[in-house]
Design a protein around this motif. Structure first.
Motif, PDB file in Angstrom:
ATOM      1  N   THR A   1       0.907  -1.097   0.035  1.00 34.61           N
ATOM      2  CA  THR A   1      -0.079   0.037   0.013  1.00 34.61           C
ATOM      3  C   THR A   1       0.756   1.144   0.001  1.00 34.61           C
ATOM      4  N   ARG A   2       0.770   2.068  -1.066  1.00 34.12           N
ATOM      5  CA  ARG A   2       1.544   3.155  -0.962  1.00 34.12           C
ATOM      6  C   ARG A   2       0.369   4.605  -0.774  1.00 34.12           C
ATOM      7  N   ILE A   3       1.094   5.455   0.160  1.00 32.27           N
ATOM      8  CA  ILE A   3       0.347   6.518   0.456  1.00 32.27           C
ATOM      9  C   ILE A   3       1.183   7.660   0.178  1.00 32.27           C
ATOM     10  N   ALA A   4       0.614   8.537  -0.790  1.00 32.51           N
ATOM     11  CA  ALA A   4       1.618   9.663  -1.278  1.00 32.51           C
ATOM     12  C   ALA A   4       0.627  10.779  -1.857  1.00 32.51           C
ATOM     13  N   ASP A   5       0.837  11.936  -1.667  1.00 30.96           N
ATOM     14  CA  ASP A   5       0.269  13.095  -2.285  1.00 30.96           C
ATOM     15  C   ASP A   5      -1.438  12.939  -2.259  1.00 30.96           C
ATOM     16  N   GLY A   6      -1.903  12.558  -0.913  1.00 26.73           N
ATOM     17  CA  GLY A   6      -3.476  12.296  -0.541  1.00 26.73           C
ATOM     18  C   GLY A   6      -3.969  11.210  -1.339  1.00 26.73           C
ATOM     19  N   VAL A   7      -3.148  10.088  -1.793  1.00 25.93           N
ATOM     20  CA  VAL A   7      -3.768   9.183  -2.508  1.00 25.93           C
ATOM     21  C   VAL A   7      -3.266   7.786  -2.078  1.00 25.93           C
ATOM     22  N   CYS A   8      -4.065   6.660  -2.167  1.00 26.50           N
ATOM     23  CA  CYS A   8      -3.457   5.430  -1.721  1.00 26.50           C
ATOM     24  C   CYS A   8      -3.727   4.447  -2.868  1.00 26.50           C
ATOM     25  N   THR A   9      -2.569   3.803  -3.020  1.00 28.95           N
ATOM     26  CA  THR A   9      -2.600   2.588  -4.203  1.00 28.95           C
ATOM     27  C   THR A   9      -2.211   1.569  -3.446  1.00 28.95           C
ATOM     28  N   VAL A  10      -2.459   0.431  -4.298  1.00 26.51           N
ATOM     29  CA  VAL A  10      -2.297  -0.929  -3.793  1.00 26.51           C
ATOM     30  C   VAL A  10      -1.879  -1.699  -4.959  1.00 26.51           C
ATOM     31  N   ARG A  11      -1.107  -2.555  -4.507  1.00 23.93           N
ATOM     32  CA  ARG A  11      -0.379  -3.611  -5.634  1.00 23.93           C
ATOM     33  C   ARG A  11      -0.090  -4.735  -5.080  1.00 23.93           C
ATOM     34  N   GLU A  12      -0.237  -5.928  -5.771  1.00 23.95           N
ATOM     35  CA  GLU A  12       0.064  -7.210  -5.260  1.00 23.95           C
ATOM     36  C   GLU A  12       1.595  -7.419  -5.786  1.00 23.95           C
ATOM     37  N   GLY A  13       2.216  -8.004  -4.635  1.00 26.89           N
ATOM     38  CA  GLY A  13       3.750  -8.419  -4.832  1.00 26.89           C
ATOM     39  C   GLY A  13       4.573  -7.393  -4.160  1.00 26.89           C
ATOM     40  N   ARG A  14       5.712  -7.833  -4.368  1.00 30.55           N
ATOM     41  CA  ARG A  14       6.918  -7.036  -3.378  1.00 30.55           C
ATOM     42  C   ARG A  14       7.697  -6.275  -4.359  1.00 30.55           C
ATOM     43  N   SER A  15       7.742  -4.971  -4.273  1.00 32.14           N
ATOM     44  CA  SER A  15       8.608  -4.157  -4.955  1.00 32.14           C
ATOM     45  C   SER A  15      10.092  -4.234  -4.258  1.00 32.14           C
ATOM     46  N   GLU A  16      10.832  -3.189  -5.175  1.00 33.03           N
ATOM     47  CA  GLU A  16      12.315  -3.231  -4.624  1.00 33.03           C
ATOM     48  C   GLU A  16      12.481  -1.975  -3.761  1.00 33.03           C
ATOM     49  N   ALA A  17      11.280  -1.214  -3.603  1.00 31.90           N
ATOM     50  CA  ALA A  17      11.460  -0.287  -2.567  1.00 31.90           C
ATOM     51  C   ALA A  17      11.243  -0.428  -1.144  1.00 31.90           C
ATOM     52  N   GLU A  18      12.026   0.277  -0.449  1.00 29.34           N
ATOM     53  CA  GLU A  18      12.116  -0.194   1.200  1.00 29.34           C
ATOM     54  C   GLU A  18      10.724   0.281   1.686  1.00 29.34           C
ATOM     55  N   PRO A  19      10.150  -0.371   2.446  1.00 26.20           N
ATOM     56  CA  PRO A  19       8.913  -0.160   3.058  1.00 26.20           C
ATOM     57  C   PRO A  19       9.134   0.778   4.420  1.00 26.20           C
ATOM     58  N   ARG A  20       8.318   1.543   4.837  1.00 25.92           N
ATOM     59  CA  ARG A  20       8.322   2.252   6.037  1.00 25.92           C
ATOM     60  C   ARG A  20       7.637   1.127   7.230  1.00 25.92           C
TER      61      ARG A  20
END
Length: 159
Positions: free
Chosen positions: A87-106
């Motif tokens: 789940t990515r929260i940024a700029d007042g928007v929530c987006t969801v994707r299945e799978g693991r990205s390379e980004a480091e989660p908070r």
């Protein structure tokens, strides 16, 4: 238990309100949820719908300028492997994707199917699940503790 699987399998998730889903989950034991989760196709359908709804139940005003990547690892059992959603929260928007990205989660949450469904339906306290070790949290624990304020969750204040 076969009745529970049939009842869930027969649901038209598009027509089930979050409150109805919460009541349905509340009526199930951990063992019954595990039985439902053993049906791999049904488990995927339920998880996909829950995460799809996160985008709709997001409360941008509550999130303000929050920017965060949340990783959800729902552990599997038997023939059902662990699944990962982000789940990515940024700029007042929530987006969801299945799978693991390379980004480091908070924050990363790790839990079984029963704990996950009880948490997202408002049928269990995140703090209680954490204290009972049914949910493992790594990363920004303060963000994790207050996460429910960013979503309309049935049975929670502000929902």
């Amino acid at each position: 238990m076969a009745d529970d699987i049939s009842r869930i399998a027969g649901l038209d998730f598009a027509s089930v309100t979050p409150e109805e889903f919460a009541r349905l989950v509340k009526g199930l034991s951990d063992k019954e949820i595990a039985g439902i989760a053993r049906d791999g196709a049904l488990r995927k359908r339920v998880l996909d719908e829950v995460f799809r709804r996160m985008e709709r139940q997001f409360r941008p005003a509550a999130a303000g300028s929050l920017t965060a990547l949340l990783r959800w690892r729902v552990t599997g059992s038997g023939d059902n492997p662990e699944v990962v959603y982000e789940t990515r929260i940024a700029d007042g928007v929530c987006t969801v994707r299945e799978g693991r990205s390379e980004a480091e989660p908070r924050v990363t949450f790790v839990m079984g199917d029963a704990a996950f469904l009880k948490l997202v339906s408002g049928n269990a306290s995140p703090v209680t699940l954490f204290m009972l070790r049914k949910v493992k949290v790594t990363g920004d624990v303060a963000l994790a503790a207050g996460l429910t304020r960013y979503f309309d969750v049935p049975g929670r204040p502000g929902a």
